[in-house]
Design an enzyme around this catalytic site. Sequence first.
Site, short mmCIF file in Angstrom:
data_model
loop_
_atom_site.label_atom_id
_atom_site.label_comp_id
_atom_site.label_asym_id
_atom_site.label_seq_id
_atom_site.Cartn_x
_atom_site.Cartn_y
_atom_site.Cartn_z
N LYS A 1 66.27 -25.06 75.77
CA LYS A 1 65.20 -26.68 76.73
C LYS A 1 64.07 -26.19 75.27
O LYS A 1 63.25 -27.18 74.67
CB LYS A 1 65.52 -27.03 77.73
CG LYS A 1 66.62 -27.44 77.84
CD LYS A 1 67.01 -28.63 77.57
CE LYS A 1 66.30 -29.72 77.74
NZ LYS A 1 67.33 -31.09 77.24
N TYR B 1 69.26 -21.05 79.42
CA TYR B 1 69.70 -22.58 79.86
C TYR B 1 67.82 -23.05 79.15
O TYR B 1 67.63 -23.66 77.94
CB TYR B 1 69.77 -23.00 81.02
CG TYR B 1 69.47 -24.13 80.68
CD1 TYR B 1 69.73 -25.83 80.03
CD2 TYR B 1 67.99 -24.87 82.13
CE1 TYR B 1 69.45 -26.94 80.50
CE2 TYR B 1 68.21 -25.95 82.34
CZ TYR B 1 68.81 -27.06 82.06
OH TYR B 1 68.11 -28.64 81.39
N THR C 1 63.06 -30.53 81.06
CA THR C 1 63.22 -29.90 81.91
C THR C 1 61.91 -29.30 82.53
O THR C 1 61.05 -28.90 81.70
CB THR C 1 64.39 -28.89 82.10
OG1 THR C 1 64.34 -28.72 83.19
CG2 THR C 1 65.03 -27.93 80.85
N ASP C 2 62.27 -29.28 83.43
CA ASP C 2 60.66 -28.53 84.13
C ASP C 2 60.55 -26.67 83.95
O ASP C 2 59.81 -26.11 84.36
CB ASP C 2 60.25 -28.88 85.51
CG ASP C 2 61.61 -28.75 86.35
OD1 ASP C 2 62.42 -28.44 85.90
OD2 ASP C 2 61.20 -28.54 87.93
N GLU C 3 62.15 -26.34 83.71
CA GLU C 3 62.15 -25.42 83.97
C GLU C 3 61.89 -24.48 82.58
O GLU C 3 61.83 -23.07 82.44
CB GLU C 3 64.15 -25.65 83.58
CG GLU C 3 64.56 -25.56 85.21
CD GLU C 3 66.05 -24.83 84.80
OE1 GLU C 3 66.78 -24.33 84.94
OE2 GLU C 3 66.37 -25.93 85.59
P1 NAD Z 1 75.56 -33.25 82.27
O1 NAD Z 1 75.67 -31.84 82.16
O2 NAD Z 1 75.92 -33.95 82.64
O3 NAD Z 1 75.60 -34.09 80.35
C1 NAD Z 1 75.28 -33.80 79.54
C2 NAD Z 1 75.91 -34.49 78.44
O4 NAD Z 1 75.70 -34.50 76.85
C3 NAD Z 1 77.55 -34.50 78.54
O5 NAD Z 1 78.25 -35.95 78.55
C4 NAD Z 1 78.22 -34.11 77.42
O6 NAD Z 1 79.38 -34.13 77.58
C5 NAD Z 1 77.48 -34.01 76.49
N1 NAD Z 1 77.27 -33.00 75.57
C6 NAD Z 1 77.23 -32.38 75.62
N2 NAD Z 1 77.28 -31.26 74.14
C7 NAD Z 1 77.01 -32.59 73.10
C8 NAD Z 1 77.18 -32.12 71.88
N3 NAD Z 1 77.54 -31.36 71.65
N4 NAD Z 1 77.21 -33.42 71.18
C9 NAD Z 1 77.78 -34.46 71.98
N5 NAD Z 1 77.00 -34.41 73.33
C10 NAD Z 1 77.21 -33.58 73.68
O7 NAD Z 1 73.48 -33.15 82.14
P2 NAD Z 1 72.40 -33.93 82.84
O8 NAD Z 1 71.99 -33.11 84.12
O9 NAD Z 1 72.26 -35.55 82.84
O10 NAD Z 1 70.93 -33.82 81.79
C11 NAD Z 1 71.02 -34.66 80.99
C12 NAD Z 1 69.47 -34.13 79.99
O11 NAD Z 1 68.67 -34.27 81.36
C13 NAD Z 1 69.76 -32.66 79.43
O12 NAD Z 1 68.92 -32.92 78.19
C14 NAD Z 1 68.74 -31.84 80.55
O13 NAD Z 1 68.43 -30.68 79.57
C15 NAD Z 1 68.18 -33.17 81.63
N6 NAD Z 1 67.90 -32.39 82.58
C16 NAD Z 1 67.96 -32.43 83.52
C17 NAD Z 1 67.76 -32.39 85.00
C18 NAD Z 1 69.02 -32.39 86.18
O14 NAD Z 1 68.38 -32.07 86.75
N7 NAD Z 1 70.33 -32.78 86.04
C19 NAD Z 1 66.24 -32.16 85.11
C20 NAD Z 1 66.02 -32.31 83.85
C21 NAD Z 1 66.27 -32.16 82.58
P1 TYD Z 2 70.90 -25.59 90.34
O1 TYD Z 2 71.86 -27.06 91.00
O2 TYD Z 2 71.93 -25.36 89.30
O3 TYD Z 2 70.24 -26.24 89.72
P2 TYD Z 2 68.78 -25.02 88.76
O4 TYD Z 2 69.15 -23.48 88.55
O5 TYD Z 2 68.64 -25.83 87.23
O6 TYD Z 2 67.34 -25.51 89.07
O7 TYD Z 2 70.47 -25.06 91.24
C1 TYD Z 2 70.09 -25.20 92.23
C2 TYD Z 2 69.39 -24.39 93.16
O8 TYD Z 2 70.40 -23.78 93.64
C3 TYD Z 2 68.44 -22.97 92.13
O9 TYD Z 2 67.57 -22.42 93.23
C4 TYD Z 2 70.05 -22.05 92.51
C5 TYD Z 2 71.10 -22.25 93.66
N1 TYD Z 2 72.28 -22.32 94.00
C6 TYD Z 2 73.11 -21.80 94.73
O10 TYD Z 2 72.07 -21.09 95.98
N2 TYD Z 2 74.65 -22.11 95.49
C7 TYD Z 2 75.30 -23.13 93.83
O11 TYD Z 2 76.29 -22.51 94.35
C8 TYD Z 2 74.73 -23.34 92.72
C9 TYD Z 2 75.06 -23.88 91.97
C10 TYD Z 2 72.84 -23.75 93.55
#
Ligand code: NAD
Ligand code: TYD
Length: 349
Positions: A161, A157, A132-134
């Site tokens: 990561k 988080y 992630t960019d975070e």
């Molecule tokens: P998500 O939470 O929707 O899905 C995570 C999946 O991992 C789920 O299916 C869960 O069952 C599985 N999982 C969790 N713990 C596990 C374990 N111990 N063993 C096996 N499986 C397990 O997440 P997402 O949003 O799809 O993100 C996927 C990846 O991309 C993550 O690594 C996250 O850090 C990264 N990422 C997400 C975003 C975003 O905006 N969602 C952005 C950048 C990077």
């Molecule tokens: P989120 O979807 O949790 O992603 P991330 O924190 O990983 O960027 O949140 C996106 C933005 O929205 C973040 O600045 C937090 C804000 N946010 C709210 O204002 N209210 C909410 O209920 C949630 C879940 C997020």
Amino acid sequence: MTKTILITGGAGFIGSHLVRLFVNKYSDYRIVNLDKLTYAGNLENLRDIESASNYIFEKGDIIDSVYIKDLFLKYNFDGVIHLAAESHVDRSIANPMDFIMTNVLGTVNLLNAAKDLWKGKEKGKLFYHVSTDEVYGSLGDKGLFLETTPYDPQSPYSSSKASSDHFVRAYGNTYGLPFVISNCSNNYGPNQFPEKLLPLFINNIRNNESLPVYGDGKFTRDWLYVIDHAIAIDKIYHEGSNGETYNIGGFNEWTNINLIKVLCKQMDIALEKEVGTSEGLITYVRDRPGHDKRYAIDANKLKNELGWEPSLQFEEGLAKTIAWYLDNEEWMDNITTGDYQNYYKEQYR
Ligand code: NAD
Ligand code: TYD
């Protein structure tokens, strides 16, 4: 089958789109989806491809090192695309240990299995770590995250990561494990668990419930349509260089409040309500502790070196996203009962 690829976390949001892309595009690859099916994992996300002959689902936990070793022995993977993670910042604030276990220990278990089983046979193998960019921390009003930006994670988080990213690079450096890492901005699209901003707000609007905006709402994120992320991963997996990092982003920055206003307007139109109705649900609530002010990705390395660009304009992606959630109300209803209600009460009380 020419290759066997392990995709971890394939029942989650991004993972399910990636699994679908690989299963449909590469009929000569065997795709093994390993997922624990936590609250965020949902096999409904994969109904359309679950009986494909090149797809296998394995329910398991990446925290279990013995199980992971056995899985590697069973399938002799050529590649790993690792997405399994605890992924929600607010949950990491409430319960950091789950993040350390899955995101750090789980990743190291996968690295150990790959290192041991690929030893001396590294050619053609690849460990792709999805991050992630975070990890780069929080930006001021100006500047963008580059692949060379120093890590400065601010939440449990992003710290977990960042730690896992460091382990991947350390295994590349120390043991010669072939790897790539990508760091992506905020994703949106179908099948996202409604703890994240957009699906949570779509669900609340549909139920006529308040929209909890953290702090002053002036936090900035860069948004990318999830299928564009999956396409980028495919490109990097096949054309990226060993040991490289690629930033993935949408070239699409929004303050939360402006994004929410666009969402509200599109929801009013989709639900045939008077424009302004959904905006009336906005409620400013207590800020997230340690809330990162701004994330913004410079994805030009990926664009210039591998020719990837987002395919969708944001308004178009948002309209598709809204349409998907409104067409799949049962999907949302099934996951917002039970535990979700407890989570919601605890988080937003
Ligand atoms: P998500 O939470 O929707 O899905 C995570 C999946 O991992 C789920 O299916 C869960 O069952 C599985 N999982 C969790 N713990 C596990 C374990 N111990 N063993 C096996 N499986 C397990 O997440 P997402 O949003 O799809 O993100 C996927 C990846 O991309 C993550 O690594 C996250 O850090 C990264 N990422 C997400 C975003 C975003 O905006 N969602 C952005 C950048 C990077
Ligand atoms: P989120 O979807 O949790 O992603 P991330 O924190 O990983 O960027 O949140 C996106 C933005 O929205 C973040 O600045 C937090 C804000 N946010 C709210 O204002 N209210 C909410 O209920 C949630 C879940 C997020």
